[in-house]
Design a protein around this motif. Structure first.
Motif, PDB file in Angstrom:
ATOM      1  N   PHE A 165       0.846  -1.193   0.000  1.00  0.00           N
ATOM      2  CA  PHE A 165       0.000   0.000   0.000  1.00  0.00           C
ATOM      3  C   PHE A 165       0.879   1.240   0.000  1.00  0.00           C
ATOM      4  O   PHE A 165       2.068   1.187   0.344  1.00  0.00           O
ATOM      5  CB  PHE A 165      -0.934   0.023   1.213  1.00  0.00           C
ATOM      6  CG  PHE A 165      -0.221   0.039   2.540  1.00  0.00           C
ATOM      7  CD1 PHE A 165       0.073   1.228   3.196  1.00  0.00           C
ATOM      8  CD2 PHE A 165       0.169  -1.152   3.147  1.00  0.00           C
ATOM      9  CE1 PHE A 165       0.743   1.240   4.412  1.00  0.00           C
ATOM     10  CE2 PHE A 165       0.843  -1.158   4.373  1.00  0.00           C
ATOM     11  CZ  PHE A 165       1.122   0.040   5.007  1.00  0.00           C
ATOM     12  N   TYR A 166       0.288   2.358  -0.401  1.00  0.00           N
ATOM     13  CA  TYR A 166       0.953   3.656  -0.319  1.00  0.00           C
ATOM     14  C   TYR A 166       0.396   4.440   0.859  1.00  0.00           C
ATOM     15  O   TYR A 166      -0.821   4.497   1.074  1.00  0.00           O
ATOM     16  CB  TYR A 166       0.743   4.464  -1.603  1.00  0.00           C
ATOM     17  CG  TYR A 166       1.710   4.133  -2.706  1.00  0.00           C
ATOM     18  CD1 TYR A 166       2.937   4.785  -2.796  1.00  0.00           C
ATOM     19  CD2 TYR A 166       1.404   3.170  -3.670  1.00  0.00           C
ATOM     20  CE1 TYR A 166       3.834   4.492  -3.801  1.00  0.00           C
ATOM     21  CE2 TYR A 166       2.300   2.869  -4.690  1.00  0.00           C
ATOM     22  CZ  TYR A 166       3.516   3.533  -4.740  1.00  0.00           C
ATOM     23  OH  TYR A 166       4.418   3.237  -5.746  1.00  0.00           O
ATOM     24  N   LEU A 167       1.293   5.041   1.619  1.00  0.00           N
ATOM     25  CA  LEU A 167       0.930   5.993   2.656  1.00  0.00           C
ATOM     26  C   LEU A 167       1.069   7.384   2.049  1.00  0.00           C
ATOM     27  O   LEU A 167       2.147   7.759   1.569  1.00  0.00           O
ATOM     28  CB  LEU A 167       1.843   5.826   3.873  1.00  0.00           C
ATOM     29  CG  LEU A 167       1.468   6.605   5.136  1.00  0.00           C
ATOM     30  CD1 LEU A 167       0.074   6.232   5.612  1.00  0.00           C
ATOM     31  CD2 LEU A 167       2.490   6.341   6.238  1.00  0.00           C
ATOM     32  N   LEU A 168      -0.034   8.129   2.052  1.00  0.00           N
ATOM     33  CA  LEU A 168      -0.115   9.387   1.306  1.00  0.00           C
ATOM     34  C   LEU A 168      -0.388  10.566   2.230  1.00  0.00           C
ATOM     35  O   LEU A 168      -1.032  10.414   3.277  1.00  0.00           O
ATOM     36  CB  LEU A 168      -1.240   9.310   0.266  1.00  0.00           C
ATOM     37  CG  LEU A 168      -1.199   8.123  -0.704  1.00  0.00           C
ATOM     38  CD1 LEU A 168      -2.490   8.055  -1.507  1.00  0.00           C
ATOM     39  CD2 LEU A 168       0.009   8.241  -1.629  1.00  0.00           C
ATOM     40  N   ARG A 169       0.091  11.714   1.790  1.00  0.00           N
ATOM     41  CA  ARG A 169      -0.266  12.942   2.491  1.00  0.00           C
ATOM     42  C   ARG A 169      -1.733  13.249   2.228  1.00  0.00           C
ATOM     43  O   ARG A 169      -2.302  12.885   1.211  1.00  0.00           O
ATOM     44  CB  ARG A 169       0.603  14.097   2.002  1.00  0.00           C
ATOM     45  CG  ARG A 169       2.093  13.809   2.115  1.00  0.00           C
ATOM     46  CD  ARG A 169       2.935  14.952   1.622  1.00  0.00           C
ATOM     47  NE  ARG A 169       4.325  14.537   1.433  1.00  0.00           N
ATOM     48  CZ  ARG A 169       5.323  15.367   1.196  1.00  0.00           C
ATOM     49  NH1 ARG A 169       5.093  16.675   1.101  1.00  0.00           N
ATOM     50  NH2 ARG A 169       6.543  14.910   1.042  1.00  0.00           N
ATOM     51  N   GLU A 170      -2.344  13.944   3.167  1.00  0.00           N
ATOM     52  CA  GLU A 170      -3.768  14.260   3.018  1.00  0.00           C
ATOM     53  C   GLU A 170      -4.001  15.228   1.864  1.00  0.00           C
ATOM     54  O   GLU A 170      -5.000  15.133   1.130  1.00  0.00           O
ATOM     55  CB  GLU A 170      -4.315  14.848   4.322  1.00  0.00           C
ATOM     56  CG  GLU A 170      -5.830  14.951   4.345  1.00  0.00           C
ATOM     57  CD  GLU A 170      -6.343  15.288   5.727  1.00  0.00           C
ATOM     58  OE1 GLU A 170      -7.421  14.794   6.084  1.00  0.00           O
ATOM     59  OE2 GLU A 170      -5.662  16.051   6.450  1.00  0.00           O
ATOM     60  N   GLU A 171      -3.070  16.162   1.658  1.00  0.00           N
ATOM     61  CA  GLU A 171      -3.251  17.165   0.618  1.00  0.00           C
ATOM     62  C   GLU A 171      -2.693  16.654  -0.715  1.00  0.00           C
ATOM     63  O   GLU A 171      -1.588  16.110  -0.780  1.00  0.00           O
ATOM     64  CB  GLU A 171      -2.530  18.472   0.984  1.00  0.00           C
ATOM     65  CG  GLU A 171      -2.929  19.056   2.322  1.00  0.00           C
ATOM     66  CD  GLU A 171      -2.188  18.412   3.487  1.00  0.00           C
ATOM     67  OE1 GLU A 171      -1.212  17.669   3.234  1.00  0.00           O
ATOM     68  OE2 GLU A 171      -2.602  18.624   4.635  1.00  0.00           O
ATOM     69  N   ALA A 172      -3.444  16.856  -1.775  1.00  0.00           N
ATOM     70  CA  ALA A 172      -2.978  16.502  -3.115  1.00  0.00           C
ATOM     71  C   ALA A 172      -2.054  17.593  -3.636  1.00  0.00           C
ATOM     72  O   ALA A 172      -1.916  18.672  -3.026  1.00  0.00           O
ATOM     73  CB  ALA A 172      -4.166  16.327  -4.049  1.00  0.00           C
ATOM     74  N   ASP A 173      -1.407  17.328  -4.783  1.00  0.00           N
ATOM     75  CA  ASP A 173      -0.558  18.362  -5.375  1.00  0.00           C
ATOM     76  C   ASP A 173      -1.422  19.349  -6.168  1.00  0.00           C
ATOM     77  O   ASP A 173      -2.663  19.276  -6.145  1.00  0.00           O
ATOM     78  CB  ASP A 173       0.546  17.739  -6.240  1.00  0.00           C
ATOM     79  CG  ASP A 173       0.026  17.084  -7.515  1.00  0.00           C
ATOM     80  OD1 ASP A 173      -1.171  17.258  -7.869  1.00  0.00           O
ATOM     81  OD2 ASP A 173       0.811  16.381  -8.176  1.00  0.00           O
ATOM     82  N   ASP A 174      -0.786  20.292  -6.879  1.00  0.00           N
ATOM     83  CA  ASP A 174      -1.524  21.351  -7.574  1.00  0.00           C
ATOM     84  C   ASP A 174      -2.432  20.810  -8.675  1.00  0.00           C
ATOM     85  O   ASP A 174      -3.385  21.487  -9.078  1.00  0.00           O
ATOM     86  CB  ASP A 174      -0.544  22.364  -8.173  1.00  0.00           C
ATOM     87  CG  ASP A 174       0.200  23.151  -7.105  1.00  0.00           C
ATOM     88  OD1 ASP A 174      -0.300  23.188  -5.958  1.00  0.00           O
ATOM     89  OD2 ASP A 174       1.277  23.705  -7.416  1.00  0.00           O
ATOM     90  N   LEU A 175      -2.136  19.614  -9.162  1.00  0.00           N
ATOM     91  CA  LEU A 175      -2.954  19.006 -10.213  1.00  0.00           C
ATOM     92  C   LEU A 175      -3.954  17.992  -9.662  1.00  0.00           C
ATOM     93  O   LEU A 175      -4.597  17.268 -10.419  1.00  0.00           O
ATOM     94  CB  LEU A 175      -2.054  18.328 -11.255  1.00  0.00           C
ATOM     95  CG  LEU A 175      -1.100  19.257 -12.013  1.00  0.00           C
ATOM     96  CD1 LEU A 175      -0.229  18.448 -12.975  1.00  0.00           C
ATOM     97  CD2 LEU A 175      -1.883  20.324 -12.781  1.00  0.00           C
TER      98      LEU A 175
END
Length: 461
Positions: A152-162
């Motif tokens: 699995f990927y652990l991701l930041r809550e905020e997405a990037d500019d796109l």
């Protein structure tokens, strides 16, 4: 007509649940839920004083609730919706009530299976399909010992500019491409998250074992210990995925088991380790040699013969097929071998008594009930017909000329729908329902114009 079997939770489940409720008088909520065909939990939150009612089968849900599409919509023309009045089934517990510690208020969860209103089996619940195959294997005199490895990927809550997801990572991947596979610093950077994952697993009786940093920034793998009850293994795998997401939210993070969330990075797989034991508990794949027994080769051959029939289960979504790329550690060929991570069916190096098969096709985006049902159906097919596999592959399996795994969603659905195998090993009504569901998802995605199409063609053609 013969009387249908009525479901009864085990005395141990009810006793363990009662002990839990006595030990947690401060509970505020209890979640009752089932897993649908896509492995998505569907259910309700109820006040904690409803827990004993749920344990007694007091939760009703529409029978169609286990056959919603990935967006939570009814399947058009489903026999479970308008044709039958969208009638209710009854939810019965299959795991003891346990704490969901990632919630702010004290909350318990109760994992359930959806049955017909009279307590008899509902074919649409994917857990019932695994039960069916497990019973067939038992008729041959064997039990399957299984374990899963989930990436699995652990991701930041905020997405990037796109609007794209951003992995949580301790390395400098924005500057220099890197993987940091087996990097302890990657684990240490997320030590609080993993500590809470471990604690939640202990609360829920999920046998989490090793944790490692995988082949991409922010990608991890956690292995679950083996068990000789495939239903319990599938239960624990799906509960574990839910647990990961819940703990991540409590840390302001996200977890994704999407098969290929990043086109340029490694995909997420779910490898399954499997062996067979007889009624005395002996591993029948072990003949005292490194090669293993004839039964091991029958099982491998059965898995190989049925793999393409099952690709719609092993790769159930449009995104799933992006994972199958050459030299990516995702399998492409119908081949097997010893201690070879480029093959599809690997016999890991081990002591003879631990001889097993590693099934490497499924992505992490699957429903574990259906994956184990498909794997064990292949095993039964190989044993019943005494099939023999081709010679094991040595070296780079990507360079071997052999039959290929189906690599398109449409092709996999066509093969699944037409396969005589599933008419024999699964309920035909389930096969029809699964195809209707996946065709609906396929049509919805095919109707969407993507951003890359606009960027490529809108102004240029």
């Amino acid at each position: 007509m013969a009387a249908q079997k009525q479901y009864q939770p085990s005395a141990q489940l009810l006793s363990d649940s009662e002990a839990f409720l006595e030990a947690h008088p401060d509970l505020k909520w209890v979640e009752g839920f089932v897993f649908d065909i896509n492995g998505v939990p569907r259910g309700k939150w109820l006040p904690a004083d409803s827990a004993r009612k749920l344990l007694g089968g007091g939760l009703q849900m529409p029978r169609s609730a286990v056959s919603l599409d990935i967006w939570g919509r009814d399947i058009e023309n489903s026999p479970l919706v308008f044709a039958s009045g969208d009638s209710d089934g009854v939810c019965q517990p299959v795991s003891a009530i346990s704490l969901a510690p990632w919630h702010r208020e004290p909350t318990a969860q109760l994992h359930m299976q959806l049955f017909e209103a009279d307590g008899s089996e509902l074919y649409a619940d994917p857990r019932a399909q695994l039960q069916k195959v497990v019973q067939r294997l038992a008729g041959l005199g064997y039990k399957a010992v299984c374990a899963t490895e989930l990436e699995f990927y652990l991701l930041r809550e905020e997405a990037d500019d796109l609007g794209r997801p951003r992995p949580v990572s301790d390395n400098d991947s924005d500057l220099v491409p890197s993987t940091d596979v087996y990097d302890l610093a990657e684990l240490d950077s997320q030590r609080h998250f993993f500590a809470d994952v471990r604690a939640a697993c202990e609360e829920q009786g999920i046998p989490a074992d090793s944790i490692l940093s995988e082949c991409a920034p922010g990608q991890f793998e956690i292995n679950l210990l083996h068990c000789d009850d495939p239903l319990k293994v599938a239960d624990q795998t799906l509960l574990f995925k839910r647990l990961l997401k819940g703990v991540a939210r409590s840390h302001g993070l996200r977890v994704s088991a999407m098969a290929k969330p990043f086109g340029e990075l490694a995909g997420n797989g779910m490898h399954v380790h499997m062996s067979l034991v007889d009624t005395d508990g002996n591993n029948v794949f072990d003949d005292g040699t490194d090669a293993g027994s004839d039964l091991l080769r029958h099982a491998v051959a059965g898995m190989m013969t049925t793999a393409n029939d099952a690709m719609a289960i092993f790769a159930p979504h449009a995104n799933s097929y992006r994972r199958f790329q050459e030299s990516s550690h995702a399998p492409l060929n119908l081949c097997w071998g010893y201690d070879n991570r480029t093959v599809t069916f690997r016999i890991p190096a081990s002591e003879p008594q631990a001889r097993r098969i590693e099934h490497r096709i499924a992505g992490a985006d699957v429903n574990a009930y259906l994956v184990l049902a498909a794997i064990l159906a292949g095993v039964c097919h190989g044993l019943e017909n005494k099939l023999q596999p081709p010679a094991p592959v040595e070296g780079d399996a990507y360079q071997v000329e052999s039959d290929q795994l189906i690599n398109t969603w449409g092709g996999a659905l066509d093969r699944f729908a037409e396969s005589a195998l599933w008419q024999e090993y699964l309920d035909p009504e389930f096969v029809e329902l699964f195809v209707l569901l996946k065709r609906q998802e396929q049509a919805e995605i095919a109707a969407r114009v993507t951003d890359v199409e606009y960027q490529s063609y809108l102004q240029r053609v």
